[in-house]
Design an enzyme around this catalytic site. Structure first.
Site, PDB file in Angstrom:
ATOM      1  N   GLU A  43     115.674   9.138  36.299  1.00 34.31           N
ATOM      2  CA  GLU A  43     114.584  10.016  35.864  1.00 34.31           C
ATOM      3  C   GLU A  43     113.914  10.584  37.107  1.00 34.31           C
ATOM      4  O   GLU A  43     113.818   9.905  38.137  1.00 34.31           O
ATOM      5  CB  GLU A  43     113.559   9.230  35.028  1.00 34.31           C
ATOM      6  CG  GLU A  43     112.355  10.089  34.644  1.00 34.31           C
ATOM      7  CD  GLU A  43     111.472   9.478  33.556  1.00 34.31           C
ATOM      8  OE1 GLU A  43     111.564   8.263  33.321  1.00 34.31           O
ATOM      9  OE2 GLU A  43     110.696  10.235  32.950  1.00 34.31           O
ATOM     10  N   CYS A 241     110.458   9.546  29.914  1.00 32.02           N
ATOM     11  CA  CYS A 241     109.393  10.366  29.318  1.00 32.02           C
ATOM     12  C   CYS A 241     109.503  11.830  29.704  1.00 32.02           C
ATOM     13  O   CYS A 241     108.924  12.694  29.027  1.00 32.02           O
ATOM     14  CB  CYS A 241     108.040   9.839  29.750  1.00 32.02           C
ATOM     15  SG  CYS A 241     107.681   8.208  29.127  1.00 32.02           S
ATOM     16  N   ASN A 372     113.650  10.150  23.449  1.00 33.33           N
ATOM     17  CA  ASN A 372     113.497   9.024  24.385  1.00 33.33           C
ATOM     18  C   ASN A 372     112.736   7.919  23.678  1.00 33.33           C
ATOM     19  O   ASN A 372     113.227   7.369  22.712  1.00 33.33           O
ATOM     20  CB  ASN A 372     112.802   9.489  25.677  1.00 33.33           C
ATOM     21  CG  ASN A 372     112.561   8.326  26.631  1.00 33.33           C
ATOM     22  OD1 ASN A 372     113.454   7.528  26.843  1.00 33.33           O
ATOM     23  ND2 ASN A 372     111.372   8.214  27.181  1.00 33.33           N
ATOM     24  N   GLU A 373     111.514   7.633  24.114  1.00 30.05           N
ATOM     25  CA  GLU A 373     110.762   6.562  23.449  1.00 30.05           C
ATOM     26  C   GLU A 373     109.968   7.158  22.299  1.00 30.05           C
ATOM     27  O   GLU A 373     108.745   7.175  22.327  1.00 30.05           O
ATOM     28  CB  GLU A 373     109.822   5.891  24.444  1.00 30.05           C
ATOM     29  CG  GLU A 373     110.476   4.797  25.229  1.00 30.05           C
ATOM     30  CD  GLU A 373     109.526   4.148  26.222  1.00 30.05           C
ATOM     31  OE1 GLU A 373     108.440   4.693  26.478  1.00 30.05           O
ATOM     32  OE2 GLU A 373     109.891   3.094  26.759  1.00 30.05           O
TER      33      GLU A 373
HETATM   34  O1  AHR Z   1     110.904   4.103  33.297  1.00 27.65           O
HETATM   35  C1  AHR Z   1     109.636   4.684  33.271  1.00 27.65           C
HETATM   36  C2  AHR Z   1     109.222   5.102  31.876  1.00 27.65           C
HETATM   37  O2  AHR Z   1     109.152   4.003  31.045  1.00 27.65           O
HETATM   38  C3  AHR Z   1     110.187   6.003  31.171  1.00 27.65           C
HETATM   39  O3  AHR Z   1     110.010   7.318  31.520  1.00 27.65           O
HETATM   40  C4  AHR Z   1     109.867   5.783  29.734  1.00 27.65           C
HETATM   41  O4  AHR Z   1     110.959   5.977  28.899  1.00 27.65           O
HETATM   42  C5  AHR Z   1     109.318   4.381  29.704  1.00 27.65           C
HETATM   43  O5  AHR Z   1     108.098   4.315  29.088  1.00 27.65           O
END
Ligand code: AHR
Length: 656
Positions: A43, A241, A372-373
């Site tokens: 990321e 994120c 993602n989340e």
């Molecule tokens: O790894 C950091 C963050 O943690 C990521 O962006 C997210 O998916 C999670 O909350």
């Protein structure tokens, strides 16, 4: 001191735990370990891409940051209004509208200097070639640009001169290369103007020539090497994120990250403003590392690509903005087009784009993450739309779906039940938890259903302080507890087919989130203890799980011991991984069932420290790293003394 001495020392000076017999049944295959088992999660957080692996040294090269001169300073000996203007190209290039107009009035050395500070400075290496380039436009050719790298005192450590010669209304590219004379961690770039005239400038860029595979405009080779050394089975990108964005306008849109770099619209990085305690106002995404480059990176390091796409939902911790179901089409179309971009032949619309970018062969995309989340019924509704569209056009593409932010609780249960009811291919579980959680959860997957729905342990990291706390450290306690937990992942390789630590990279001067697997500055990188744990599992993966038991039970915490075993049929070896989370050494006697032939010696890789707070650093990058020793078989048994707080991988040949 040698490792044999340490082991003997342990025997003499520490109280030793009770001796255990561990039985490895080499002829009882339990599960296939997928090549994707151990992968990486990338990321653009912590200066992971811009300021990190994307080797561009000039920050805000196209003047598109919110503050157009952020990262730049202008020095004028005699101030004149209008010497420097921020102009807007308007419709000429809506993706990269701003540029700089310089008006030099009989300028000489020191009169007018444009300076770029880089990403917390520029890491420069003595003897290395640097490639400078810029886009320019001018009506008449009256100016010379003196391009110089300087140290903190202003001393020149590399320079070149550019005399832009093209004139007229169009934009042109000028390039010049030069060699640096010194190694400096935090250099900066100066451009001073000589002559009398007006010139428009954009995309002012400087790259080192030693990028990964020497690709112009490419990636930092030391950072890619860190990934390649992990031999990852897959690379998940671009997050995290960042996929979701703080709101939908800030979401990651892959189509805006391909094609010529000067046409990739810049966007604020969501981590710029995420943490009040780690604000990073100069964090933007240039997308120089875009989706083409991500696929190429995956191919280079032999990893399966796993792109994650926005599902019509912005980050639920931020705006929680939703695209209505009626407006979801463009999002779904992005997913379908991405599959065509990766796999379609050059006769297809998006396959043609890939081919024109220099990769006529497909990237062999096999899986895709949707969201993602994300969580809640809104996520499931949107996922269903994506799934129907993707499976009807590309039935073989596996879909990875989110189980939210936590590995338990109401939010997790709702998603887990819904995803299982939907028969989704892979469920992405995340756990940022204390080391104790990792120890207590080594059996997490022992009782998961054995069916077609597989687990992707997509983001995990033991937190020495608390979730995402800036005080988190990558110390031996976190690495060791992850190792213990990972024995449970491997033991359950029929359920867990993919896993990745997160986040991956952090710049020591530009990070927002800790802990992280690999730390870098402008010149160096080092792996944390957690990195070596990942590497020990990955390079010693094996392909078939076999049972290793203590008194007939899986070894998952009894007397602070964790274990897993696998056969590597390519070398005809049995690989045993043992983790001792106790402060006392432990004697294990390993007996082998199901084979009469075993080599007389075994290779043993040992990670150990008596200090659970110990960390690696730029000065001591391998303080906690594997060391190799040999151990001898004794009457067809392998006696092993596990040092206190140790993670050990043993490889022994079968059939010799
Ligand atoms: O790894 C950091 C963050 O943690 C990521 O962006 C997210 O998916 C999670 O909350």
């Amino acid at each position: 001191m040698t490792w044999t001495n340490i082991l003997l020392g342990c025997l003499l000076c520490c109280s030793v735990k009770a001796q255990h017999t561990l039985t490895v049944a080499v002829n009882e295959p339990k599960a296939t370990i997928q090549p994707t088992m151990w992968g990486v999660f990338f990321e653009d957080i912590n200066f992971g891409a811009d300021g990190g692996i994307y080797a561009e040294l000039v920050k805000n090269r196209s003047f598109e940051f919110t503050k157009p001169l952020m990262g730049w300073t202008v020095k004028q000996r005699k101030f004149r209004e209008g010497t420097i203007l921020i102009m807007n190209k308007g419709r000429e290039n809506i993706n990269n509208p701003r540029f700089l107009r310089i008006k030099a009035d009989h300028a000489q050395a020191g009169d007018l200097i444009l300076s770029n500070e880089g990403f917390r400075g520029m890491g420069i290496k003595a003897g290395l070639r640097y490639d400078f380039s810029m886009m320019y436009r001018q009506e008449s050719a009256n100016l010379k640009l003196h391009v110089q790298l300087v140290d903190s005192t202003g001393r020149v450590i590399g320079e070149t001169v550019i005399t832009p010669s093209e004139t007229g209304s169009g934009w042109h590219k000028a390039k010049a290369s030069f060699t640096a004379s010194e190694t400096i961690l935090k250099a900066k770039l100066n451009i001073w103007f000589e002559g009398n005239g007006v010139i428009d400038l954009d995309m002012i860029s400087l790259f080192p020539s030693d990028t990964w595979k020497q690709r112009p405009g490419g990636l930092r080779a030391d950072m890619v090497q860190c990934l390649a050394d992990l031999k990852p089975g897959f690379i998940r990108f671009p997050g995290g994120c960042i996929v979701e964005g703080t709101d939908l306008s800030n979401r990651y849109q892959w189509k805006k990250t391909i094609g010529p770099v000067e046409e990739r619209p810049l966007m604020m990085n969501r981590w710029n403003i995420e943490f009040a305690h780690r604000l990073t106002p100069d964090y933007f995404q240039s997308f120089g590392l875009g989706f083409f480059e991500y696929f190429q990176l995956a191919e280079d390091i032999g990893a399966e690509p796993l792109p994650i796409l926005n599902c019509g939902m912005a980050c639920q911790y931020n705006s929680a903005e939703l695209a209505s179901l009626a407006d979801l089409d463009p999002y779904v179309q992005d997913a379908l087009d991405l599959i065509e971009f990766a796999n379609g032949d050059a006769a297809t619309t998006w396959g043609k784009v890939r081919a024109e970018m220099g990769h006529p062969a497909p990237f062999h995309l096999k899986m895709l993450g949707v969201g993602n989340e994300n969580w809640g019924p809104q996520y499931i509704e949107r996922l269903q739309v994506f799934r129907a569209a993707i499976k009807s056009k590309y039935p073989d593409i596996k879909i990875v779906a989110s189980s939210g932010t936590d590995p338990d609780g109401e939010r997790f249960n709702l998603l887990n039940d819904s995803l299982r009811a939907m028969q989704i291919d892979l469920i992405d579980e995340h756990y940022y938890r204390k080391p104790d959680w990792f120890l207590a959860n080594a059996k997490r997957y022992d009782n998961y259903p054995r069916n077609a729905i597989k687990i992707f342990a997509g983001e995990y990291a033991a937190q020495s302080d608390r979730g995402a706390s800036p005080n988190n450290k990558n110390n031996w306690l976190t690495g060791l507890s992850e190792a213990a937990f990972m024995t449970g992942l491997e033991r359950n390789a029929d359920v867990v087919t993919m896993s990745s630590y997160a986040p991956l990279f952090a710049h020591t001067d530009g990070w927002q989130w800790a802990p992280d697997l690999i730390w870098v500055n402008n010149l160096q990188s080092f792996g944390t203890p957690d990195y070596y744990v990942q590497q020990m599992f990955s390079v010693n993966r094996g392909n078939t799980v076999v049972p290793v038991t203590m008194n007939g039970n899986a070894v998952a915490g009894q007397d602070s011991l964790y274990a897993t075993a696998a056969i590597d049929s390519s070398n005809n070896e049995v690989i045993i991984k043992l983790v001792n989370v106790s402060g006392r050494p432990g004697r294990q006697n390993i007996v082998f069932h199901g084979t009469k032939k075993l080599a007389k010696t075994a290779r043993m890789l040992v990670m150990q420290s008596d200090d659970l707070n110990a960390v690696n650093s730029f000065d001591e990058p391998e303080k906690i790293a594997p060391r190799e020793v040999k151990v001898n078989m004794m009457q067809k048994q392998l006696p092993v003394l596990l040092p206190p707080y140790s993670f050990v991988v043993i490889r022994i040949k079968l059939g010799e």
